[in-house]
Design a protein around this motif. Structure first.
Motif, PDB file in Angstrom:
ATOM      1  N   ILE A   1      -3.150   8.318  -7.953  1.00  0.00           N
ATOM      2  CA  ILE A   1      -3.556   9.747  -8.397  1.00  0.00           C
ATOM      3  C   ILE A   1      -2.593  10.237  -9.406  1.00  0.00           C
ATOM      4  O   ILE A   1      -1.447  10.337  -9.122  1.00  0.00           O
ATOM      5  CB  ILE A   1      -3.532  10.742  -7.442  1.00  0.00           C
ATOM      6  CG1 ILE A   1      -4.487  10.500  -6.218  1.00  0.00           C
ATOM      7  CG2 ILE A   1      -3.772  12.005  -7.810  1.00  0.00           C
ATOM      8  CD1 ILE A   1      -4.626  11.320  -5.026  1.00  0.00           C
ATOM      9  N   GLY A   2      -2.644   9.916 -10.810  1.00  0.00           N
ATOM     10  CA  GLY A   2      -2.064  10.186 -12.036  1.00  0.00           C
ATOM     11  C   GLY A   2      -0.513   9.479 -11.935  1.00  0.00           C
ATOM     12  O   GLY A   2      -0.696   8.186 -11.489  1.00  0.00           O
ATOM     13  N   ILE A   3       0.497  10.061 -11.974  1.00  0.00           N
ATOM     14  CA  ILE A   3       1.882   9.448 -11.896  1.00  0.00           C
ATOM     15  C   ILE A   3       2.580   9.735 -10.667  1.00  0.00           C
ATOM     16  O   ILE A   3       3.925   9.508 -10.321  1.00  0.00           O
ATOM     17  CB  ILE A   3       2.793   9.620 -13.244  1.00  0.00           C
ATOM     18  CG1 ILE A   3       3.044  11.231 -13.382  1.00  0.00           C
ATOM     19  CG2 ILE A   3       1.985   9.018 -14.300  1.00  0.00           C
ATOM     20  CD1 ILE A   3       3.931  11.474 -14.571  1.00  0.00           C
ATOM     21  N   THR A   4       1.759  10.373  -9.526  1.00  0.00           N
ATOM     22  CA  THR A   4       2.609  10.809  -8.477  1.00  0.00           C
ATOM     23  C   THR A   4       2.964   9.909  -7.605  1.00  0.00           C
ATOM     24  O   THR A   4       3.927   9.795  -6.572  1.00  0.00           O
ATOM     25  CB  THR A   4       1.800  12.028  -7.780  1.00  0.00           C
ATOM     26  OG1 THR A   4       0.422  11.366  -7.334  1.00  0.00           O
ATOM     27  CG2 THR A   4       1.420  13.243  -8.795  1.00  0.00           C
ATOM     28  N   GLY A   5       2.375   8.459  -7.703  1.00  0.00           N
ATOM     29  CA  GLY A   5       2.436   7.511  -6.750  1.00  0.00           C
ATOM     30  C   GLY A   5       1.606   7.503  -5.519  1.00  0.00           C
ATOM     31  O   GLY A   5       1.891   6.779  -4.484  1.00  0.00           O
ATOM     32  N   ILE A   6       0.845   8.701  -5.270  1.00  0.00           N
ATOM     33  CA  ILE A   6      -0.188   9.084  -4.168  1.00  0.00           C
ATOM     34  C   ILE A   6      -1.158   7.939  -4.387  1.00  0.00           C
ATOM     35  O   ILE A   6      -1.503   7.969  -5.404  1.00  0.00           O
ATOM     36  CB  ILE A   6      -0.417  10.529  -3.960  1.00  0.00           C
ATOM     37  CG1 ILE A   6       0.843  11.353  -3.787  1.00  0.00           C
ATOM     38  CG2 ILE A   6      -1.357  10.522  -2.851  1.00  0.00           C
ATOM     39  CD1 ILE A   6       0.305  12.698  -3.697  1.00  0.00           C
TER      40      ILE A   6
ATOM     41  N   ILE B   1       0.813  -1.038   0.210  1.00  0.00           N
ATOM     42  CA  ILE B   1      -0.143   0.119  -0.094  1.00  0.00           C
ATOM     43  C   ILE B   1       1.081   1.265  -0.072  1.00  0.00           C
ATOM     44  O   ILE B   1       0.382   2.374   0.527  1.00  0.00           O
ATOM     45  CB  ILE B   1      -1.051   0.010   1.226  1.00  0.00           C
ATOM     46  CG1 ILE B   1      -0.138   0.007   2.549  1.00  0.00           C
ATOM     47  CG2 ILE B   1      -2.008  -1.171   1.009  1.00  0.00           C
ATOM     48  CD1 ILE B   1      -1.047   0.265   3.845  1.00  0.00           C
ATOM     49  N   GLN B   2       2.077   1.211  -0.608  1.00  0.00           N
ATOM     50  CA  GLN B   2       3.052   2.246  -0.795  1.00  0.00           C
ATOM     51  C   GLN B   2       2.293   3.415  -1.375  1.00  0.00           C
ATOM     52  O   GLN B   2       1.734   3.108  -2.456  1.00  0.00           O
ATOM     53  CB  GLN B   2       4.069   1.727  -1.520  1.00  0.00           C
ATOM     54  CG  GLN B   2       5.251   2.920  -1.697  1.00  0.00           C
ATOM     55  CD  GLN B   2       5.888   3.453  -0.247  1.00  0.00           C
ATOM     56  OE1 GLN B   2       6.105   2.473   0.529  1.00  0.00           O
ATOM     57  NE2 GLN B   2       6.492   4.458  -0.185  1.00  0.00           N
ATOM     58  N   GLY B   3       2.351   4.529  -0.648  1.00  0.00           N
ATOM     59  CA  GLY B   3       1.558   5.745  -1.221  1.00  0.00           C
ATOM     60  C   GLY B   3       0.357   6.065  -0.632  1.00  0.00           C
ATOM     61  O   GLY B   3      -0.369   7.150  -0.860  1.00  0.00           O
ATOM     62  N   LEU B   4      -0.111   5.195   0.212  1.00  0.00           N
ATOM     63  CA  LEU B   4      -1.408   5.272   1.060  1.00  0.00           C
ATOM     64  C   LEU B   4      -0.901   6.014   2.517  1.00  0.00           C
ATOM     65  O   LEU B   4      -0.235   5.230   2.860  1.00  0.00           O
ATOM     66  CB  LEU B   4      -2.164   3.989   1.103  1.00  0.00           C
ATOM     67  CG  LEU B   4      -3.571   4.085   1.602  1.00  0.00           C
ATOM     68  CD1 LEU B   4      -4.603   5.207   0.660  1.00  0.00           C
ATOM     69  CD2 LEU B   4      -4.487   3.000   1.939  1.00  0.00           C
ATOM     70  N   SER B   5      -1.620   6.711   3.023  1.00  0.00           N
ATOM     71  CA  SER B   5      -1.433   7.419   4.242  1.00  0.00           C
ATOM     72  C   SER B   5      -2.574   7.748   4.815  1.00  0.00           C
ATOM     73  O   SER B   5      -3.767   7.750   4.374  1.00  0.00           O
ATOM     74  CB  SER B   5      -0.173   8.368   4.303  1.00  0.00           C
ATOM     75  OG  SER B   5      -0.941   9.646   3.342  1.00  0.00           O
ATOM     76  N   LYS B   6      -2.488   8.172   6.165  1.00  0.00           N
ATOM     77  CA  LYS B   6      -3.488   8.594   6.872  1.00  0.00           C
ATOM     78  C   LYS B   6      -4.128   9.835   6.314  1.00  0.00           C
ATOM     79  O   LYS B   6      -3.495  10.585   5.844  1.00  0.00           O
ATOM     80  CB  LYS B   6      -3.223   8.880   8.341  1.00  0.00           C
ATOM     81  CG  LYS B   6      -3.099   7.806   9.253  1.00  0.00           C
ATOM     82  CD  LYS B   6      -2.658   7.927  10.746  1.00  0.00           C
ATOM     83  CE  LYS B   6      -2.446   6.618  11.607  1.00  0.00           C
ATOM     84  NZ  LYS B   6      -2.173   7.032  13.112  1.00  0.00           N
ATOM     85  N   ASP B   7      -5.440   9.902   6.264  1.00  0.00           N
ATOM     86  CA  ASP B   7      -6.110  10.987   5.818  1.00  0.00           C
ATOM     87  C   ASP B   7      -6.078  11.194   4.400  1.00  0.00           C
ATOM     88  O   ASP B   7      -6.662  12.191   3.548  1.00  0.00           O
ATOM     89  CB  ASP B   7      -5.655  12.522   6.375  1.00  0.00           C
ATOM     90  CG  ASP B   7      -5.730  12.804   7.814  1.00  0.00           C
ATOM     91  OD1 ASP B   7      -6.938  12.036   8.339  1.00  0.00           O
ATOM     92  OD2 ASP B   7      -4.965  13.434   8.328  1.00  0.00           O
ATOM     93  N   SER B   8      -5.664  10.135   3.598  1.00  0.00           N
ATOM     94  CA  SER B   8      -5.779   9.786   2.132  1.00  0.00           C
ATOM     95  C   SER B   8      -7.315   9.788   1.999  1.00  0.00           C
ATOM     96  O   SER B   8      -8.005   9.338   2.785  1.00  0.00           O
ATOM     97  CB  SER B   8      -5.117   8.559   1.745  1.00  0.00           C
ATOM     98  OG  SER B   8      -3.829   8.591   1.914  1.00  0.00           O
ATOM     99  N   PRO B   9      -7.837  10.161   0.632  1.00  0.00           N
ATOM    100  CA  PRO B   9      -9.147  10.310   0.435  1.00  0.00           C
ATOM    101  C   PRO B   9      -9.884   8.920   0.072  1.00  0.00           C
ATOM    102  O   PRO B   9      -8.937   7.895  -0.133  1.00  0.00           O
ATOM    103  CB  PRO B   9      -9.260  11.141  -0.754  1.00  0.00           C
ATOM    104  CG  PRO B   9      -7.856  11.632  -1.039  1.00  0.00           C
ATOM    105  CD  PRO B   9      -6.900  10.843  -0.311  1.00  0.00           C
ATOM    106  N   VAL B  10     -11.019   8.667   0.444  1.00  0.00           N
ATOM    107  CA  VAL B  10     -11.782   7.584   0.408  1.00  0.00           C
ATOM    108  C   VAL B  10     -12.967   8.352  -0.769  1.00  0.00           C
ATOM    109  O   VAL B  10     -13.625   8.949  -0.329  1.00  0.00           O
ATOM    110  CB  VAL B  10     -12.277   7.017   1.514  1.00  0.00           C
ATOM    111  CG1 VAL B  10     -13.397   6.123   1.070  1.00  0.00           C
ATOM    112  CG2 VAL B  10     -11.377   6.525   2.354  1.00  0.00           C
TER     113      VAL B  10
END
Length: 328
Positions: free
Chosen positions: A102-107, A48-57
Motif C-alpha cells: 500500500i503506497g510507500i508505507t510498507g503495509i 511477507i514483512q508488512g502482512l499481518s492478520k486482518d490485512s485486506p484481501v
C-alpha cells in the motif's frame, strides 16, 4: 451499616463491570471466528514483512476478505497464509494470489487476479496435505525485480569482459590504421595532381613573356634606385627610434609564425580537397597571367615615356613650349 452498604454497592458494581467486559471479549472473539466466509491456503517463498492478520484481501482492488492466519508450513520452507473470503465470489483454478504494498508505507495486502498464460506460479509439494483449498501464488513485484537483477548480475559475471575488451581494442586499432592509410593515399594523390598542374603553369609561354617584360621593367626601375638610398637611411633612423616597439613586433611575429606552423599542419588535412579547386586556381592563374602581361606592357610603355618626357611623372601633360622672340 452505612459502610457495609457502600461495600456491597461497590462489589456489585465491580462484578457487573467484570461480567460486561468478559461478555464483550467473548463476543468480539467469537464474532471473529464465527464470521461467515470460506478459508483458503496460500503459500509464499519470499518475505511477507508488512502482512499481518486482518490485512485486506482484494480481487482487482475490491475488498473481499481478510487474512485469517499466518504460519510456517509444516515440513517446508514456505510461509502459509490463510485467507478468509467473505464475499459470495468464489475463486476458481484460474485465480492467483500476489503480495502487494500500500503506497510507500510498507503495509502489505493480498491481491487476487486472473493468471496470465505462461505465468509461473507456486504450489506446495504434491504430497503436502492441506486443510483448506489452495490458491496458487506468484512472486511479488519487488521479488520479481530482485530476481531479474540477480539474473542480470549472474550474466554479467559469466561474460568474458576481458576478452570483449581485447577484441574491441583490436577492432579500434584496425579502424584507425585503415583511416590513416586512406588519408595518406588521398594526400599523395592530391600532391601529385598539384605538381602536375604547377609544371603545366611553369611551362606556359605566356609566363615566359611576363618574365621577359618584368626584366625590361627592372632595367627601367634601376633609374629610380637613387631614391631608395635616402629611404633606407630614413628607415634606419626609424628603427633606432622605435627599437622597443620593433622588439614587441618581432615577438608577435614569432607568435604569428607559430600559429602559421599550426595552420600549415592543419592545411595538410585539407590537401584532399586541393584536386577539386586546382582547376579553378588554374583558370584564375591564367587570367592573372594575362593581366600581368598587360600590366607589364603598360609598365614598359610608362617607363619609356618617363625616360623621354620626365615631366609626365609630375604633370598631366608636357610643359608648353616657350615662345622664342625674334630679333625683329
Amino acid at each position: 451499616m452505612a459502610a457495609l452498604k457502600t461495600n456491597f454497592v461497590v462489589g456489585v458494581f465491580m462484578i457487573t463491570g467484570i461480567v460486561i467486559a468478559t461478555a464483550v471479549i467473548i463476543f468480539v472473539g467469537a464474532s471473529t471466528y464465527l464470521r461467515p466466509g470460506k478459508l483458503y491456503s496460500t503459500f509464499y517463498n519470499e518475505s511477507i514483512q508488512g502482512l499481518s492478520k486482518d490485512s485486506p484481501v482484494k480481487y482487482r482492488g475490491v475488498s473481499i476478505g481478510q487474512v485469517h492466519d499466518i504460519r510456517i508450513a509444516t515440513g517446508t520452507q514456505l510461509v502459509e497464509v490463510l485467507l478468509r473470503i467473505e464475499s459470495e465470489w468464489t475463486p476458481d483454478e484460474s485465480i492467483v494470489a500476489q503480495l502487494k504494498s500500500i503506497g510507500i508505507t510498507g503495509i502489505m495486502y493480498v491481491e487476487l487476479d486472473v493468471r496470465q498464460a505462461g505465468e509461473n506460479v507456486l504450489y506446495p509439494a504434491p504430497d503436502y496435505k492441506t486443510e483448506y483449498p489452495v490458491i496458487p501464488t506468484k512472486s511479488s513485484d519487488i521479488e520479481q525485480l530482485l530476481t531479474g537483477i540477480k539474473e542480470l548480475v549472474q550474466q554479467v559475471k559469466g561474460t568474458d569482459l576481458q576478452g570483449v575488451s581485447v577484441k574491441m581494442r583490436d577492432t579500434i586499432n584496425t579502424i584507425d590504421q585503415t583511416i590513416a592509410d586512406a588519408q595518406i593515399r588521398r594526400l599523395s594523390e592530391g600532391l601529385d595532381t598539384a605538381i602536375v598542374q604547377a609544371n603545366k603553369i611553369l611551362t606556359d609561354p605566356r609566363l615566359q613573356r611576363i618574365i621577359a617584360s618584368a626584366e625590361s621593367a627592372g632595367v627601367q626601375l634601376d633609374r629610380f634606385s637613387g631614391q631608395a638610398d635616402a629611404v633606407t637611411a630614413r628607415i634606419e633612423k626609424l628603427i633606432a627610434e622605435n627599437e622597443s616597439d620593433l622588439t614587441l613586433t618581432i615577438q608577435e611575429l614569432r607568435s604569428t609564425m607559430e600559429q602559421a606552423r599550426l595552420l600549415m599542419e592543419n592545411g595538410s588535412r585539407t590537401m584532399n580537397k586541393a584536386g577539386e579547386s586546382i582547376a579553378r586556381v588554374e583558370d584564375n592563374l591564367v587570367r592573372t597571367i594575362n593581366h600581368l602581361e598587360s600590366v607589364s606592357q603598360s609598365l614598359k610603355t610608362l617607363t619609356d615615356r618617363s625616360a623621354s618626357q620626365p615631366s609626365l611623372l609630375f604633370f598631366a601633360a608636357p610643359l608648353p613650349e616657350k615662345e622664342i622672340e625674334s630679333d625683329d
